[in-house]
Design a protein around this motif. Structure first.
Motif, PDB file in Angstrom:
ATOM      1  N   LEU A 116       0.819  -1.219   0.000  1.00 50.70           N
ATOM      2  CA  LEU A 116       0.000   0.000   0.000  1.00 50.70           C
ATOM      3  C   LEU A 116       0.851   1.265   0.000  1.00 50.70           C
ATOM      4  O   LEU A 116       0.494   2.268  -0.619  1.00 50.70           O
ATOM      5  CB  LEU A 116      -0.955   0.008   1.199  1.00 50.70           C
ATOM      6  CG  LEU A 116      -2.142  -0.945   1.101  1.00 50.70           C
ATOM      7  CD1 LEU A 116      -2.913  -0.976   2.406  1.00 50.70           C
ATOM      8  CD2 LEU A 116      -3.061  -0.559  -0.040  1.00 50.70           C
ATOM      9  N   ILE A 169       3.357   1.877  -1.593  1.00 51.88           N
ATOM     10  CA  ILE A 169       3.867   2.197  -2.936  1.00 51.88           C
ATOM     11  C   ILE A 169       3.056   3.333  -3.557  1.00 51.88           C
ATOM     12  O   ILE A 169       3.590   4.141  -4.301  1.00 51.88           O
ATOM     13  CB  ILE A 169       3.857   0.939  -3.829  1.00 51.88           C
ATOM     14  CG1 ILE A 169       4.901  -0.053  -3.312  1.00 51.88           C
ATOM     15  CG2 ILE A 169       4.132   1.283  -5.288  1.00 51.88           C
ATOM     16  CD1 ILE A 169       4.915  -1.369  -4.043  1.00 51.88           C
ATOM     17  N   TYR A 170       1.740   3.383  -3.245  1.00 48.57           N
ATOM     18  CA  TYR A 170       0.913   4.436  -3.843  1.00 48.57           C
ATOM     19  C   TYR A 170       0.401   5.454  -2.830  1.00 48.57           C
ATOM     20  O   TYR A 170       0.119   6.595  -3.177  1.00 48.57           O
ATOM     21  CB  TYR A 170      -0.285   3.814  -4.571  1.00 48.57           C
ATOM     22  CG  TYR A 170       0.130   2.941  -5.727  1.00 48.57           C
ATOM     23  CD1 TYR A 170       0.643   3.517  -6.881  1.00 48.57           C
ATOM     24  CD2 TYR A 170       0.041   1.563  -5.663  1.00 48.57           C
ATOM     25  CE1 TYR A 170       1.054   2.733  -7.948  1.00 48.57           C
ATOM     26  CE2 TYR A 170       0.448   0.769  -6.725  1.00 48.57           C
ATOM     27  CZ  TYR A 170       0.955   1.363  -7.859  1.00 48.57           C
ATOM     28  OH  TYR A 170       1.370   0.593  -8.895  1.00 48.57           O
ATOM     29  N   VAL A 208      -0.026   8.309  -0.154  1.00 50.21           N
ATOM     30  CA  VAL A 208       0.733   9.512   0.199  1.00 50.21           C
ATOM     31  C   VAL A 208       0.085  10.145   1.428  1.00 50.21           C
ATOM     32  O   VAL A 208      -1.074  10.527   1.389  1.00 50.21           O
ATOM     33  CB  VAL A 208       0.733  10.524  -0.968  1.00 50.21           C
ATOM     34  CG1 VAL A 208       1.481  11.778  -0.579  1.00 50.21           C
ATOM     35  CG2 VAL A 208       1.339   9.898  -2.205  1.00 50.21           C
ATOM     36  N   HIS A 245      -3.302  14.599  -0.606  1.00 47.48           N
ATOM     37  CA  HIS A 245      -3.248  13.410  -1.452  1.00 47.48           C
ATOM     38  C   HIS A 245      -3.754  12.123  -0.814  1.00 47.48           C
ATOM     39  O   HIS A 245      -3.997  11.156  -1.525  1.00 47.48           O
ATOM     40  CB  HIS A 245      -1.806  13.178  -1.908  1.00 47.48           C
ATOM     41  CG  HIS A 245      -1.270  14.287  -2.758  1.00 47.48           C
ATOM     42  ND1 HIS A 245      -1.886  14.686  -3.921  1.00 47.48           N
ATOM     43  CD2 HIS A 245      -0.207  15.099  -2.610  1.00 47.48           C
ATOM     44  CE1 HIS A 245      -1.205  15.682  -4.454  1.00 47.48           C
ATOM     45  NE2 HIS A 245      -0.180  15.965  -3.672  1.00 47.48           N
ATOM     46  N   SER A 276      -5.217   9.336  -3.118  1.00 48.87           N
ATOM     47  CA  SER A 276      -4.341   8.195  -3.406  1.00 48.87           C
ATOM     48  C   SER A 276      -4.991   6.883  -2.970  1.00 48.87           C
ATOM     49  O   SER A 276      -4.821   5.860  -3.632  1.00 48.87           O
ATOM     50  CB  SER A 276      -2.961   8.379  -2.772  1.00 48.87           C
ATOM     51  OG  SER A 276      -3.044   8.470  -1.380  1.00 48.87           O
ATOM     52  N   TYR A 328      -7.421   6.110  -5.579  1.00 47.26           N
ATOM     53  CA  TYR A 328      -6.669   5.643  -6.744  1.00 47.26           C
ATOM     54  C   TYR A 328      -6.307   4.164  -6.590  1.00 47.26           C
ATOM     55  O   TYR A 328      -6.492   3.367  -7.517  1.00 47.26           O
ATOM     56  CB  TYR A 328      -5.400   6.488  -6.894  1.00 47.26           C
ATOM     57  CG  TYR A 328      -4.505   6.093  -8.038  1.00 47.26           C
ATOM     58  CD1 TYR A 328      -4.876   6.358  -9.354  1.00 47.26           C
ATOM     59  CD2 TYR A 328      -3.290   5.454  -7.810  1.00 47.26           C
ATOM     60  CE1 TYR A 328      -4.061   5.990 -10.407  1.00 47.26           C
ATOM     61  CE2 TYR A 328      -2.470   5.091  -8.866  1.00 47.26           C
ATOM     62  CZ  TYR A 328      -2.856   5.363 -10.159  1.00 47.26           C
ATOM     63  OH  TYR A 328      -2.052   4.994 -11.197  1.00 47.26           O
ATOM     64  N   ILE A 329      -5.839   3.793  -5.395  1.00 44.01           N
ATOM     65  CA  ILE A 329      -5.500   2.390  -5.132  1.00 44.01           C
ATOM     66  C   ILE A 329      -6.732   1.505  -5.324  1.00 44.01           C
ATOM     67  O   ILE A 329      -6.680   0.477  -5.994  1.00 44.01           O
ATOM     68  CB  ILE A 329      -4.938   2.222  -3.700  1.00 44.01           C
ATOM     69  CG1 ILE A 329      -3.564   2.880  -3.576  1.00 44.01           C
ATOM     70  CG2 ILE A 329      -4.842   0.742  -3.328  1.00 44.01           C
ATOM     71  CD1 ILE A 329      -3.070   3.018  -2.150  1.00 44.01           C
TER      72      ILE A 329
END
Lengths: 219, 159
Positions: free
Chosen positions: A54, A56-57, A59, A64, A68, A71-72
């Motif tokens: 987690l 990795i994406y 923020v 964000h 984010s 987005y995940i």
């Protein structure tokens, strides 16, 4: 070939001895409730693997964090799965760890010579709750924000020092970017370090002392 | 019969443990790899015709700079990006549109009207007014956009 390499390695590492000590050790005849510790360990590994993925994406800033996470969940391949496993794994972990503790209580397994195993277990339980508390804020949605507003407010309850504790936990007066950043830091650095060290000690003691048998009527 | 006897309880459980462990590892490993490399494999280049302006704004026989902004989405962030295009025409009817991105390492070239050439300040790449390499390290001419004229408006295909 594999056997020869195994022998070569064993001569240097004595890994077979380690393997035997961990997996081929003698245990008393027990029941399924004794698997709750292994289940906790399995869940901990799940949380570590999915948690690392987690980051990795994700923020951890107010700008964000929410986007984010969305987005995940909606854009990244298998992101829904990774986040889902982390989300549900977290709740399951609290439940399983608690059941594990109850099993130890009911079987009286905390007694001599397993007191230290018990103490580390108690701290591990608190660590898991800490994970739950800090992780809850990270999606930075309304639920997260207000739950943490209320949750941190509890820290202000003690007289005299309460307000100072609250300010330290939040990193200021209000729930801000500082709160999010420090919860993230605690969630991914401090608590995992504590967790892994304590699990190592906990398991060492389980292997060294052995597990207790189911107590009988005359015990 | 001899074979059947070898599959005792211990062997069976040991095999089952490895098998289940293997299934879980693969079931977790494949999504994990997809999760990590996923965004790298995504092609979100949706090209569209972009209006540069009236054709009369293009000077004859000398590259004219046009700028436009496009929205580029990276992950969860949408950015406005300014794109520059040099348009060249010899007769006011046929146009070529060139990217100002140097084909060497991606710096921006600019038109030096005194010398009648494009110059890239990063490694002294030089292109002529049609974008062909004159000197320096660039491996190929400046990239071109597809151009079309609609009424008196000039459009390029980009995104």
């Amino acid at each position: 070939m594999a056997t020869r390499f195994g022998n070569w390695l064993d001569e240097r590492l004595a890994w077979r001895q380690v393997w035997t000590a961990i997996f081929l050790r003698k245990i008393p005849k027990v029941n399924w409730f004794y698997t709750l510790g292994s289940a906790s360990l399995f869940l901990a590994v799940n949380q570590i693997v999915t948690g690392i993925l987690l980051t990795i994406y994700y923020v951890p800033t107010p700008d964000h964090a929410y986007d984010s996470v969305q987005y995940i969940s909606t854009q990244v391949q298998a992101g829904w799965l990774i986040r889902g496993l982390h989300h549900w794994g977290a709740s399951t972990m609290v439940v399983v760890v608690t059941l594990h503790m109850l099993r130890v209580i009911f079987h009286g397994a905390y007694k001599y010579p397993r007191e230290v195993t018990w103490f580390t277990g108690v701290v591990l339980l608190l660590t898991v709750i800490g994970f739950g508390f800090t992780g809850y804020l990270l999606p930075w949605d309304q639920k997260a924000y207000w739950a943490t507003t209320v949750g941190t407010r509890i820290a202000a309850a003690p007289p005299l020092i309460g307000d100072t504790i609250l300010r330290i936990v939040r990193g200021g007066e209000e729930l801000t970017a500082i709160t999010l950043a420090r919860f993230f830091g605690v969630h991914i650095w401090i608590l995992p370090t504590v967790l892994i060290l304590l699990i190592a000690l906990h398991l060492y003691l389980v292997i060294r002392i052995g597990i207790s048998s189911v107590p009988k009527r005359e015990d | 019969m001899g074979d059947e006897q070898r599959i005792n309880r211990r062997n069976f459980l040991s095999f089952a443990t490895w098998a289940i462990g293997g299934i879980i590892s693969i079931g977790m490993g494949i999504p994990a790899i997809a999760y990590i490399i996923g965004p790298a494999l995504q092609r979100t280049n949706t090209q569209d015709w972009i209006r540069l302006g009236p054709t009369v704004k293009v000077e004859l026989k000398t590259p004219t700079l046009f700028k436009f902004t496009i929205q580029r989405k990276t992950g969860w962030i949408v950015n406005e990006e300014e794109v520059s295009v040099y348009v060249l025409t010899d007769n006011g009817r046929d146009f070529i549109a060139m990217s100002n991105v140097c084909t060497h390492l991606g710096c921006r070239v600019r038109w030096i009207s005194d010398q009648e050439e494009f110059f890239c300040p990063c490694h002294n790449g030089v292109f002529d007014k049609e974008g062909k390499v004159v000197s320096g390290p660039p491996p190929r001419p400046l990239d071109r956009y597809e151009v079309k004229v609609e009424g008196d408006q000039l459009l390029v295909l980009g995104g």
